[in-house]
Design an enzyme around this catalytic site. Structure first.
Site, PDB file in Angstrom:
ATOM      1  N   LYS A  51      -1.303  -4.836  14.126  1.00 30.09           N
ATOM      2  CA  LYS A  51      -0.744  -3.834  14.702  1.00 30.09           C
ATOM      3  C   LYS A  51       1.230  -4.178  15.133  1.00 30.09           C
ATOM      4  CE  LYS A  51      -4.644  -2.047  17.323  1.00 30.09           C
ATOM      5  NZ  LYS A  51      -5.602  -2.771  16.407  1.00 30.09           N
ATOM      6  N   GLU A  85       1.922  -3.892  25.320  1.00 31.76           N
ATOM      7  CA  GLU A  85       2.556  -2.612  25.311  1.00 31.76           C
ATOM      8  C   GLU A  85       2.387  -1.873  26.917  1.00 31.76           C
ATOM      9  OE1 GLU A  85       1.703  -0.784  21.129  1.00 31.76           O
ATOM     10  OE2 GLU A  85       0.434   0.140  22.713  1.00 31.76           O
ATOM     11  N   HIS A 100     -12.161   2.179  25.777  1.00 30.03           N
ATOM     12  CA  HIS A 100     -11.277   2.508  24.755  1.00 30.03           C
ATOM     13  C   HIS A 100     -12.097   2.808  23.518  1.00 30.03           C
ATOM     14  CE1 HIS A 100      -8.049   0.896  27.077  1.00 30.03           C
ATOM     15  NE2 HIS A 100      -8.752  -0.140  27.208  1.00 30.03           N
ATOM     16  N   ARG A 118      -8.732   4.081   6.690  1.00 32.12           N
ATOM     17  CA  ARG A 118     -10.161   4.220   6.224  1.00 32.12           C
ATOM     18  C   ARG A 118     -10.529   5.531   6.948  1.00 32.12           C
ATOM     19  NH1 ARG A 118     -12.416   3.763  11.265  1.00 32.12           N
ATOM     20  NH2 ARG A 118     -11.585   2.126  12.622  1.00 32.12           N
TER      21      ARG A 118
END
Length: 673
Positions: free
Chosen positions: A116, A200, A235, A292
């Site tokens: 990421k 973040e 999440h 994917r």
């Protein structure tokens, strides 16, 4: 086009790929572990090969064995599905080296998006908007702590090589930061084999909107549709829809173009999903790119009329995209609800066991079910506990939503705990109907979403009592017919009493283990049930898996599932479970010690305290992992830890006592001198 492919996956996605391959005349090779020997995907495939033990590390993650099987079977390509090896760059490289086509992007693209933090750097160069954060390689505690304080709270810690909510923690204040980093590292390492983290700024009420992109080897890259995946828990997506509601045409195009720019920045080929956080002011930020096919791809298929697995096979075999950007058409609206074996009333703990009753809604152009599970299959604790994906479509969002509500009402499952009523509560919530939601929707409305709708509880109890009497009579009649004296009065269940009405006593345990003792009065073949609120006039008959009931002049058809003394009635408001009690059973209260037992099958991750430590009620004692998620066992009272019965790495079964805590004794009262 390929003539034979191997599917390096299991369950629902393997079945989904097989369906398209069969339509295209492509032979399929399935794989199976010990737990999957009789699985649906194995039955559907043209041939199948044994991998090994039930644990993913012994089977579906064994890249070397999977490649050897592909060669042995003569497969020209491998479709990885999603999860397992689908985003494993090394596996893609191994396929490339072996001359076997990996149905997905090249290893370089997977590498680029696999981290990421590296992906953020690439997106910054491509001028795709980013959320402020730290994505560096220095992973020392000091650097992470300092960076977190610079970014400011609240913030989000994420596994750099993860997804699906694993290795992700929201931190509200500095005092919680170190514990969150430690926990995220453990979960990231366990789930992805890499404990690198990124940090973040946490947007409190964003929407999660993603864009389906597709690219071929001829330089064509397009976006097909956007999807809203804001309805999440921990999440993990719960309900998805396409297209995302409430977006202007301009914003929709901007997000689509940004997604295409992201794909082009890494020379992407195949199906991919670019995920964005959409803030209330219309600003959007790149979150990650999944290299994917996504779990929620069916909603895009429903609104575009395209088969995305077919597109994957076409592109992987060297053919161009079937459509150009200006040829893509979006029509209608679609929802997908993920039906899981889990217990919403017990913190959504995953459930395992035999699915002994399954009735799905009727499939049509409006209703689609993608599933790898059949009736009498066993939901294993080794894999994701998804039972099925329910997908609905109609010409508008309100009509599609009504389809979803009706289909959920028609879904009938027994044998394992499930989340169907939870999904129905979401679908029927006014804020969801108005598309007034963000990623905290479930948390915000949890009190109205999590729980059983008891609006028909009394009616369900009346139905249950009627069902018990009719079932007893049917059983007695069958015994009489098969006996030496079919007309014996001792084979009758009439409730006969001299000079008084015939009475029938019924004792039932409901879902909450509350004992209900009822007395029904038989009058001319019907029954009267006096209850606190009203008297019920009951009558009816039994059909296979069906109670034909008449209550106070209202006739209903009630689907029924029965296994032993346990039975379930399926009403419009949900399912109601009962156990017929043959002898009176005293109610039992769960002891505090039950909280020190394993809530499910799993693995002990770590001890948080030591033997001899004094602990307070609510303090974390032990961390266990099940289905790739961590769960903390907390102290039920103040006391001293006297023993651990399992060490880190050991497997535990549901209900096993994990440790022992001696309660703190009360201090003696001071004696008078």
């Amino acid at each position: 086009m390929f003539t034979k492919i191997l599917i390096a996956n299991r369950g629902e996605i393997a079945c989904r790929i097989i369906v398209t391959a069969q339509r295209l005349g492509i032979r399929t090779v399935a794989l199976f572990s010990d737990a999957d020997q009789e699985a649906r995907h194995v039955a559907m495939a043209d041939e199948s090969f044994y991998l090994g033990g039930s644990a993913p590390s012994e089977s579906y993650l064994n890249a070397e064995l999977i490649l050897n099987i592909a060669k042995q079977a003569g497969a020209q390509a491998i479709h990885p599905g999603y999860g397992f090896l689908s985003e494993n760059a090394e596996f893609a490289r191994q396929c490339e080296a072996a001359g076997i086509v990996f149905i997905g992007p090249g290893s370089a693209a997977i590498d680029a998006m696999g981290s990421k933090s590296a992906a953020k750097a690439i997106m910054a160069k491509a001028k795709v908007p980013l959320v402020p954060g730290y994505h560096g390689d220095d992973q020392t505690d000091a650097t992470l702590l300092a960076s977190a304080k610079d970014i400011g709270f609240p913030l989000l810690i994420k596994a750099a090589y993860g997804g699906g909510g694993k290795g992700m923690r929201i931190v509200e204040q500095a005092s919680d930061l170190q514990d969150a980093i430690n926990s995220a590292r453990r979960e990231a390492s366990s789930s992805f084999g890499n404990n690198k983290l990124l940090i973040e700024r946490y947007l409190r009420q964003p929407r999660h909107v993603e864009v389906q992109v597709f690219a071929d080897t001829f330089g064509n890259t397009i976006y097909l549709s956007d999807r809203d995946c804001s309805i999440q828990r921990r999440h993990q997506k719960v309900v998805e829809e396409a297209p995302a509601p409430g977006l202007s045409d301009r914003l929709r195009a901007q997000m689509g173009e940004a997604a295409v720019a992201a794909a082009k920045a890494i020379d992407y080929v195949g199906a991919g999903t670019v995920e964005f956080l959409l803030d209330g002011d219309g600003s959007f930020y790149f979150m990650e790119m999944n290299t994917r096919l996504q779990v929620e791809h069916p909603v895009t298929e429903m609104v575009t009329g395209q088969d995305l697995v077919k597109w994957q096979l076409l592109v992987a075999s060297g053919q161009p995209l079937p459509l150009a950007q200006d040829e893509v058409r979006i029509y209608g609206h679609a929802f997908e609800a993920r039906i899981y074996a889990e217990d919403p009333l017990n913190h959504f703990l995953p459930a395992s066991g035999k699915l002994n009753f399954l009735r799905e809604p009727e499939q049509s152009q409006y209703v689609r079910i993608d599933s790898g599970i059949r009736e009498n299959d066993v939901i294993s604790n080794f894999y994701d506990p998804m039972i099925a994906k329910l997908i609905v479509w109609d010409e508008s969002r309100p009509r599609a939503l009504q389809r979803l509500i009706h289909a959920l009402e028609s879904y009938q499952i027994c044998g394992v705990k499930h989340n169907i009523e939870f999904l129905a509560n979401i679908a029927e919530h006014p804020a969801f109907a108005a598309a007034d939601f963000s990623t905290d929707f479930i948390e915000r409305y949890s009190e109205s979403l999590i729980g059983t709708n008891n609006s028909e509880a009394d009616l369900a109890l009346a139905f249950a009592a009627l069902y018990q009497i009719l079932a007893r009579k049917a059983h007695a009649k069958a015994q009489c017919i098969n006996s030496s004296d079919p007309h014996s009065p001792w084979g009758q269940i009439s409730g006969f009493r001299l000079n008084t009405p015939s009475l029938h006593h019924v004792a039932l345990l409901n879902d909450q283990q509350q004992l209900q003792q009822l007395c029904l009065v038989e009058q001319q073949g019907n029954y009267v049930l006096p209850m606190a609120e009203q008297h019920w006039q009951l009558g009816g008959a039994l059909k296979p898996e069906l109670l034909l009931a008449e209550v106070n002049g209202h006739k209903s058809k009630i689907p029924v599932s029965q296994v032993g003394d346990d039975f379930t009635l399926f009403l419009a408001s949900g399912s109601y479970h009962f156990t017929a009690v043959q002898h009176q059973v005293p109610e039992e209260q769960a002891s505090h010690e039950d909280k020190l037992k394993a809530p499910m099958n799993g693995t002990v991750v770590t001890h948080l305290v030591n033997v001899g430590d004094s602990v307070s009620a609510g303090q974390g004692l032990l961390v266990m992992e099940a289905m790739k998620m961590e769960y903390t066992i907390e102290a039920p009272f103040d006391g001293t830890v006297s023993a651990f019965f399992f060490n880190a790495g050991e497997l535990v079964t549901d209900g096993s006592v994990l440790l022992e805590v001696e309660p703190t004794s009360l201090s003696p009262e001071p004696q008078e001198s």
